[in-house]
Structures are given as C-alpha cells and as structure tokens.
Design a protein around this motif. Sequence first.
Motif, PDB file in Angstrom:
ATOM      1  N   LYS A 705      42.576  40.272  44.396  1.00 32.85           N
ATOM      2  CA  LYS A 705      41.272  40.529  44.128  1.00 32.85           C
ATOM      3  C   LYS A 705      41.079  42.267  43.834  1.00 32.85           C
ATOM      4  CE  LYS A 705      36.467  41.344  46.025  1.00 32.85           C
ATOM      5  NZ  LYS A 705      36.369  42.343  45.714  1.00 32.85           N
ATOM      6  N   GLU A 708      42.076  42.218  40.908  1.00 32.96           N
ATOM      7  CA  GLU A 708      41.145  41.685  39.319  1.00 32.96           C
ATOM      8  C   GLU A 708      40.088  42.616  39.271  1.00 32.96           C
ATOM      9  OE1 GLU A 708      39.998  39.174  36.441  1.00 32.96           O
ATOM     10  OE2 GLU A 708      42.117  38.553  37.798  1.00 32.96           O
ATOM     11  N   ASP A 709      39.946  43.476  40.141  1.00 35.82           N
ATOM     12  CA  ASP A 709      38.560  44.252  39.866  1.00 35.82           C
ATOM     13  C   ASP A 709      39.398  45.240  39.379  1.00 35.82           C
ATOM     14  OD1 ASP A 709      36.807  43.141  42.066  1.00 35.82           O
ATOM     15  OD2 ASP A 709      37.450  44.318  43.323  1.00 35.82           O
ATOM     16  N   THR A 713      37.265  46.662  35.778  1.00 34.92           N
ATOM     17  CA  THR A 713      36.449  47.992  35.566  1.00 34.92           C
ATOM     18  C   THR A 713      37.094  49.355  35.340  1.00 34.92           C
ATOM     19  OG1 THR A 713      37.610  47.868  37.521  1.00 34.92           O
ATOM     20  CG2 THR A 713      34.963  47.476  37.801  1.00 34.92           C
ATOM     21  N   CYS A 810      35.563  52.714  45.829  1.00 39.72           N
ATOM     22  CA  CYS A 810      34.875  51.861  46.279  1.00 39.72           C
ATOM     23  C   CYS A 810      34.176  52.257  47.701  1.00 39.72           C
ATOM     24  CB  CYS A 810      35.642  50.187  46.628  1.00 39.72           C
ATOM     25  SG  CYS A 810      35.328  49.288  47.248  1.00 39.72           S
ATOM     26  N   GLY A 830      32.963  49.243  35.779  1.00 41.02           N
ATOM     27  CA  GLY A 830      33.154  48.792  37.797  1.00 41.02           C
ATOM     28  C   GLY A 830      32.100  48.377  38.479  1.00 41.02           C
ATOM     29  N   VAL A 831      31.916  47.908  38.857  1.00 39.19           N
ATOM     30  CA  VAL A 831      31.375  47.248  40.036  1.00 39.19           C
ATOM     31  C   VAL A 831      29.733  47.604  40.834  1.00 39.19           C
ATOM     32  CG1 VAL A 831      30.976  44.734  41.022  1.00 39.19           C
ATOM     33  CG2 VAL A 831      32.018  45.160  38.937  1.00 39.19           C
ATOM     34  N   LYS A 833      27.013  46.911  43.340  1.00 41.22           N
ATOM     35  CA  LYS A 833      25.765  46.626  44.494  1.00 41.22           C
ATOM     36  C   LYS A 833      24.959  46.831  44.590  1.00 41.22           C
ATOM     37  CE  LYS A 833      27.060  43.004  48.284  1.00 41.22           C
ATOM     38  NZ  LYS A 833      28.019  42.360  49.356  1.00 41.22           N
ATOM     39  N   HIS A 846      25.114  36.673  43.567  1.00 40.17           N
ATOM     40  CA  HIS A 846      25.844  37.668  43.317  1.00 40.17           C
ATOM     41  C   HIS A 846      25.284  38.648  42.578  1.00 40.17           C
ATOM     42  CE1 HIS A 846      29.336  34.985  42.200  1.00 40.17           C
ATOM     43  NE2 HIS A 846      28.489  34.357  41.498  1.00 40.17           N
ATOM     44  N   THR A 850      27.172  45.298  36.772  1.00 33.35           N
ATOM     45  CA  THR A 850      28.442  46.154  36.413  1.00 33.35           C
ATOM     46  C   THR A 850      28.056  47.083  34.880  1.00 33.35           C
ATOM     47  OG1 THR A 850      28.180  44.220  34.606  1.00 33.35           O
ATOM     48  CG2 THR A 850      29.471  44.101  36.298  1.00 33.35           C
ATOM     49  N   ASP A 873      30.830  48.233  44.585  1.00 34.81           N
ATOM     50  CA  ASP A 873      31.807  47.894  44.852  1.00 34.81           C
ATOM     51  C   ASP A 873      33.285  47.585  44.623  1.00 34.81           C
ATOM     52  OD1 ASP A 873      32.005  45.061  46.996  1.00 34.81           O
ATOM     53  OD2 ASP A 873      31.883  43.684  45.071  1.00 34.81           O
ATOM     54  N   SER A 874      33.317  48.618  43.644  1.00 32.26           N
ATOM     55  CA  SER A 874      34.826  49.168  42.659  1.00 32.26           C
ATOM     56  C   SER A 874      34.592  49.863  42.912  1.00 32.26           C
ATOM     57  CB  SER A 874      35.151  48.293  42.294  1.00 32.26           C
ATOM     58  OG  SER A 874      34.833  48.122  41.119  1.00 32.26           O
TER      59      SER A 874
END
Length: 998
Positions: A705, A708-709, A713, A810, A830-831, A833, A846, A850, A873-874
């Motif tokens: 994960k 993948e992030d 990002t 993060c 990036g992400v 939340k 979700h 982003t 979140d990243s």
Amino acid sequence: MESLTEELFPYRILGEESGSNSGSNESGNPTDAVIFVAISLVLGIASRHLLRGTRVPYTVALLVIGIALGSLEYGTSHRLGKIGDGIRLWSTIDPDLLLAVFLPALLFESSFAMELHQIKRCMAQMLLLAGPGVLISTFLLGSALKFTFPYNWSWKTSLLLGGLLSATDPVAVVALLKELGASKKLSTIIEGESLMNDGTAIVVYQLFYQMVLGKSFTWDAIVKFLAQVSLGAVAMGLAFGFVSVLWLGFIFNDTVIEITLTLAVSYIAYFTAQEGAEISGVLTVMTLGMFYAAFARTAFKGESQQSLHYFWYAKLLFVLIQVTFLVNDFKDEKVKLEIPALNAMVIREMVAYIANTLIFTLSGVVIAEGILGSDSVSDHGYSWGYLILLYVFVQVSRCVVVGILYPFLRYFGYGLDWKEAAILIWSGLRGAVALSLSLSVKAMQTHIYVYSFRSSDSSPLITSETGVLFVFFTGGIVFLTLIVNGSTTQYILHLLGMDKLSTAKKRILDYTKYEMLNKAVEAFGDLGEDEELGPTDWPTVKRYIRSLDNLEERQVHPHSPSKSDGHLDPTNLKDIRIRILNGVQAAYWEMLDEGRIMQSAANLLMQSVEEAIDLASNEPLCDWNGLKANVHFPNYYKVLQSGIFPQKVVTYFTVGRLEFGCYICAAFLRAHRIARQQLHDFIGDSDIASVVIEESKVEGEEARKFLEDVRVTFPQVLHVVKTRQATHSVLKHLIEYVQNLEKVGLLEEKEMLHLHDAVQTDLKRLLRNPPLVKFPKISDLISVHPLLAALPSNVCEPLELSTKEIMKPCGITLYKEGSRPNGVWLISNGVVKWTSKSIRNKLSLHPVFTHGSTLGLYEVLIGKPYICDIVTDSFVLCFFIESEKILSVLRSDPAVEDFLWQESAIILARILLPQIFEKLTLQELRALVAERSSMATYIRGEIIEIPYRSIGFLLEGFIKTDGVEEKLITSPAGLFPSQGNQSFQSAETSGNFLANLL
C-alpha cells in the motif's frame, strides 16, 4: 599511579636489558622460530585428523603437545636442536608483547563476528557475568588462596591471583564452542562473557597489582578506578568506531584500504586506551568490534566483505607472527615469512586451526618452561596437590557465581534454563590471557624487589618463588580446564540432550535426503551418454553416494498430518517460519550485493528478521513490525513542518525519507516473494507451509500500500529508485561479463583490469552522485492547478506570487474543524482525508481528496470556521494561499467571485452528498458544475424552488421548508426534492444558492 610507574620505569628497562643480554648467547638464529611454527602446524594437523569424530576438542591435544615439547626442551638433558632453539625463542617472548600483538586482533575479530541482535538480547547477561561475576569469583578464589594455601600470601597477593584466574579466555572458549556446535544463544552468552570478563579481569588484575606495589586505595577510589577504566574504555571504543566507520563511508571498493583500516584502528585503539589513557584496552577493542558489527558489517560488499573475513582469519595471523619476532629482542635481523597464494574458499577453514595451534601449543610450552625452569615446584611436591585443590576451587567459584546470578540470568535476554546454566559453569575455560598475566607477574618480580629495596623494606612484595607459583598454578588451571572441561563438555551436552535435533529438523533432513537423491538422478540423466567416453553405470555411481544410504522405502513429507491430532504442529510452524525468515535475510544480502538496497536499509532489514526469528514460536511472521517506524515519518519530522526551517530543507529531508521508505518496502516485498518461492519449490504444498506463506503475504500488504500511494502521489520517487537499481545492476553485469571473458581466456589480465577499472569508475560515480528526485518547477505546478488555470492572467499572477509550496508527510493535519480559516490549500500531489463531527459521512466509502482539489475555499468565502478536519493520508505536495489574497481578488471581478463560489461547491458536493458525487472524478464534477449549474442570491421571504431531477446547495444563509412541518436548514446543506418540485423559503435577508441539474 603515574608517579609510581615513572619511578619503576628505569629499573624495568635495566632489568629487561640485562635479561636480554644474558639470554642472547643461548638463543639460536631468529629464523629458528619459523621451525617451531612449522612443527606446530604439522602436529596440529595430526591432532585434528586423529581426533576427528571423537568428543575431545583438538585444542586439548595442542596444549598437551606444547607441554610435551617444552618438557623435552627444559626438563631433560637432551636438547631438541634447532627445534629447541625455536621453542626457546617463543617461550622467552615478553608476555606483555604477546598480549599486545595478538590480543587486539583476536578480540576485534571475535567481537566483529558476533551478531548485533544476539549481542543486544544477551548484553545484560554478559554484563552480569563479566562484572559482578568476576568480582565474586575474585573474592572467592582470593579467600580460598588466603585461608587454605600454606604460602602465607597477603590479601593483596591472593586477590591478585584470584582476579587473574577469573578471566575465561575467549580464544579457548570460542574454539571449543565452534567445534562442539553449541546453540547460538548459549554461544553468544559464553563468548560475550569471555570477551568482556577478559577486560574486567585485567582491570581487576591491574587494581590489585598496584596494591601489591604498595599503592593504597579507599573504597571510593576503587569504585572510581573501576568505573573510569571500564566506562572510559567503552566511550573510547565508540569514538574510534564512529570515526573509522565514517572514514569507511568515503572509501569505495578498495579492499586493501578497507582491511588495513580495520587492522590499524584496532591496534591504535588498544594502545591509545592501554598506554595513553590508562583504561582497559581489551574493553576498548571489544566495543570497537561490536560497533563495527552493528554499523559496518554491511559496509563491506561483495569481494571486500569476503576478503575482510578471510583476512582476519588468515593473513593477519602471519603478520602478527612476523611483527612479534621483529619487535622481540632481535630488531636488526630480517625475518621474512613467505605467504603462499591460497584459495580464498579454504583460507577460513584452514587458518582456524592455525591460530589455535600456535596459541595453545605456545601456552603448553610456556607452562612447561615456567614449571621446569625453576626448582620451587619440584622442591615442594605438595604444590601439585594444591593445584588440584585450586582447580576444585575454580569450579566451585564458577558454580557459585552462576548460582547467585541465576535468577537474573533467567530473567534477562533469552533467559537461561538449568541445562544451559550447567554448560555455562563447565565451559569456563582459562587460556592464554591468564597465562600471560601470570608471566607478567613473574617477569616483574625483579622490578618489584627494586622498588621494595628503595622503600627501605627488607622483603620484596612478591618473591621469586611466588612468581613461579603464579605461573605454575595458572598454567595448571589452564591445562586442567582444557583437559577436563574441554574434553567432557560435548559429553555433558549429549548427557543433557542439548546436542539432539528436534523432530521437525529430523523430518526436514530425511526429506532433504530424498530430494538430494532425486537431484542426483536428474543430474545423472542430464549427463546422458558422453560423446567421448560413452555411457556410465548408475548402480555403480549410486554405490559411491554413501551419504544417501539407509533411506526408508518411500518418501515422507515432513509436514504430513498426525493421525491422532489434526491440528498444526507448533514445532513445525516455528521451524518453517525460521526457514522462510532465513531465506528473507539471504535475499537481503543478495540485494545488497546487487545494489538494490543501501547499507543503512540493509542494517534495518537484517535486524527486523532477527527480531522476528525470536518471536517465531509464539507469533506469526512479524518482521514488518520492526520496519514500520522506518517507513512512516517519525514524530521529530513535525518540527520540520513548524515553519522554522526553509521549505527547500523540509522538501529535501522529506523526499529522502520517502526514498528510504521505498527502498525498505521494495526490498521487503521482493525478499518475501523470493523466500516464498524457494520454500514452495523445496517443501511443496502442505498445510503448514501454506499457513506460513499466507502470513508472509499478509505481512506485505502495508508495504504494498505504501508503494502504491507513492506511485499515485509521487511517481518521480519510484522512478529515481528504480533508475538507481537498474544502473547499478547493469554496471555489475558488465563487471561480471568482463571478468568471465578473462576467466575463459578471451581477454588478458591487463585488458580485463583496464575495462574493470573503467566500469568501477562509473559505479563510483553512481554511488557518489546518484540521480535525484526532480519535481517540476513551482510555477508549472501552480499554473496547471484547475483553480488558478481557470482564472484570468491578471488575477492569477498575484496569487502565484503569494503561493507557498509545502510538502507534508502522512498523518499531518492541514486544518481542524471549527478553527478560523486562514487560507486555501491547493493539492498538487498526494491524498488527504476528511472527517467531521457535525457532518455525517457514513455513506462515504472514500472520504478523500486528491490532485486538483481546492480545500478551505468555501470557509474563506463565507468567513466561518472550517467545517471538517483535513489530514494527509499520504505524502502531499500542496500550495497555500492566504485568505487576504483570495478576498482581494474576490472584489476585483464579479465573474471571479461566481467562479470561486462554484469551485467551493465542488468540495461541498463530495462532503455533503458522497453517495452521489463520490463516484465522479474531480474533473467530471468540475465540468458538471461549470456546464450545468447556476447560482442565485435570494432575499428574506423569497421562495426557492428546486426542479425535478435537480440538486441544490445552500452556500450561505438559512432557509425553511414549506409544508406541514417546517424545518430550519443552515448552510452549508444539500437540497433535493423528494417528490416533484420542492419549495424552500429564505429565512435570511440574502443568501447564495447553487443548483446542479442532473
């Protein structure tokens, strides 16, 4: 202490010179010393060959051989000629020189060979045995000598011999443990204790030695002396280790320099501590070796790493022999030892017995010379009886020490059961260190007498007879511990059942033998019929493969289920977990050599495996637990985000941490994938193997994960990491290709070296100046953001100039719900939340935003607190625009104001109605708002109608619903008709309303 040493120093030199002159006539040619080495090696070979398969360690035979050689030379009228001259040269070596030449190298090698994780887990136990244990043993043996022996020794003299005999010798113990194959845990404790108490026993010896010389100590002075000598040694070892490892970082693939540096620093550290700072040189070198084991083991890659170990086991030994004789009494003679070129693969195996042969044979010679060279022992036959009694006292004191410390030894580290405690008691061998210290006492008796005479004392503090008895008793204890304890330790291991293989290991061995037989059949089939010699006979071939005899009729899988119990065997589970973790660690070493991971990452990865192995019996695979903290950002990174440091500095460290995390995660996933495949290829399908393989897959989810992030990002980071690995791999492949051409004869050595050096230069350039992560220019990133890209240039340019680039790891909060809005956040990469206490988000699958999101704009426009929490979140690259800048452009153009309100509605739509708008991308949602929405302002009392199949958003103000039940709705809110058209009445003088038509 310094004044006393200075006062004794001239008389010591005088004594040494006179002794040297007196013995010079009896000495033979200095090159005769090589004859003794050669004879010792031949006898060592014979001992090892004859004792192979027996329970007697060959080091015991070496000591007996040494005593026999010394007895023939010193105890009979028949001299041994040139061999005897060599023996006398070795036996007359100054004991301090012997320690100074051999001890630093041997201590460093033993410490460097120990595993860091084992050291950390067993450190408390080793300190207990080497600290309080040595003090207790010294007091017990000193008391026994004082009250039992008839020599009328003072307390100081008795405690001096007691401290001298408390040192278990690392050379003897390590040789014994390696030959007997003791468990890694027990070997670490015993070897670590022998290394440490070597230092503490020498410190205690120095303390009582000064007392014997006449210096008085108070209890406070004793504690201060012990603390200063021991703690100072640890500090100095760490200092030398830090500086030398730092220096190693600037050396690239130069085996000669790397090995020479490790050799030089061990001796410089020893002499700086022992002679300069007057602290323990032994503890200094031991600390230095452990520091190298912790931080420099992965610094030596490929050929350098192999060469380092081969050097410490081989060439160093010959160098030490040469240095010893060059320094000892015949500096004018030229002694040259020719070192033949040996196959590197057999050096370690061969020289292991060489070192033991020379040390233990020399110990035997010295014992014989000390006993037979004086009449004190032969005139008093009862000394032999007291030697036996002293041996009993040594064993009893060892038993008492372990017994007193046993509750603590059970509690700390890996623990200790009674069987291991029994082996710990019985393996307390004495060796060359204790013998050298006793020889130092004997050699110094003349100097002590001189000091006593100058002090108007009628009797010397240590008589000549006492010095001889010191050598006699110490040599006797060394002999008895090696003969009795050394030869029976394996029997005790067998008696206690500690040398037996577990059932799981036996099944694996039997299964492996069948696999070996299958591989042998495959290899025979691949050979086929030889073109020159024709076919061969398989039955005849099999008859010569005796190691695969006595196999059962059919192969039994090691994890076949038990008939009585269908549950998984915990022993088998532990065994397979350890095997797959060993496979993971082997994959890490391979990746380090390939350049896939850096030294710092390799250290952490290795350590995580060792920690997981400790927990393999009780927990599933958990090596990822030791890596989490090094993948995620630590708390101190929040200081970087405080605004104190320049943004470029923050970005540099953040990207570096991100790269490091990518190396860790990629290596973790690759190593586990390799280990799983190897396990499946070896063991096949079984319930236990399937469980462990599934544990391995679960372990990799978080790492997968993370990558993948990063791929979503910051793909630039993964691109750079992969580029480094690919470049290093290509260069290594070129090196192997060139070397193979030379190996098969297509290139001459000179040509190969020319190409090899050219590729090495490229490899050095890669390591010194690796590719760096390059982000696009800030202006380019800002200009492509949807908010600023849609604004007119005269409005966009002032905003771009006031924009601040910020990189957040993060878990960092951009803003909190209820806080005063101070600006707008533009998400570039990036992400993030969102969470809210006032807005329900149960329907949000979700709740994230982003690239391209504009956060906080609605709150800035309306002038009210933030409606939700926004947490990264990243890793996030974002831009911040202050509220004042937004409000200033808001008043410049009504069209800009309408656009900003529409832009704020995009985020509101995802927050307020996630069940509808979460499925749409930001680009689709932005197009929907721009093309199919309208915005209006209403005054108090006006009716707001929402058409069928439309959705409205209340951006500002209050409204009431029309109907039987009137409800007050506050902004922000999503509005849509339940049936037909829905009417609302504005409850405020004015308000903004946006309708999206679906």
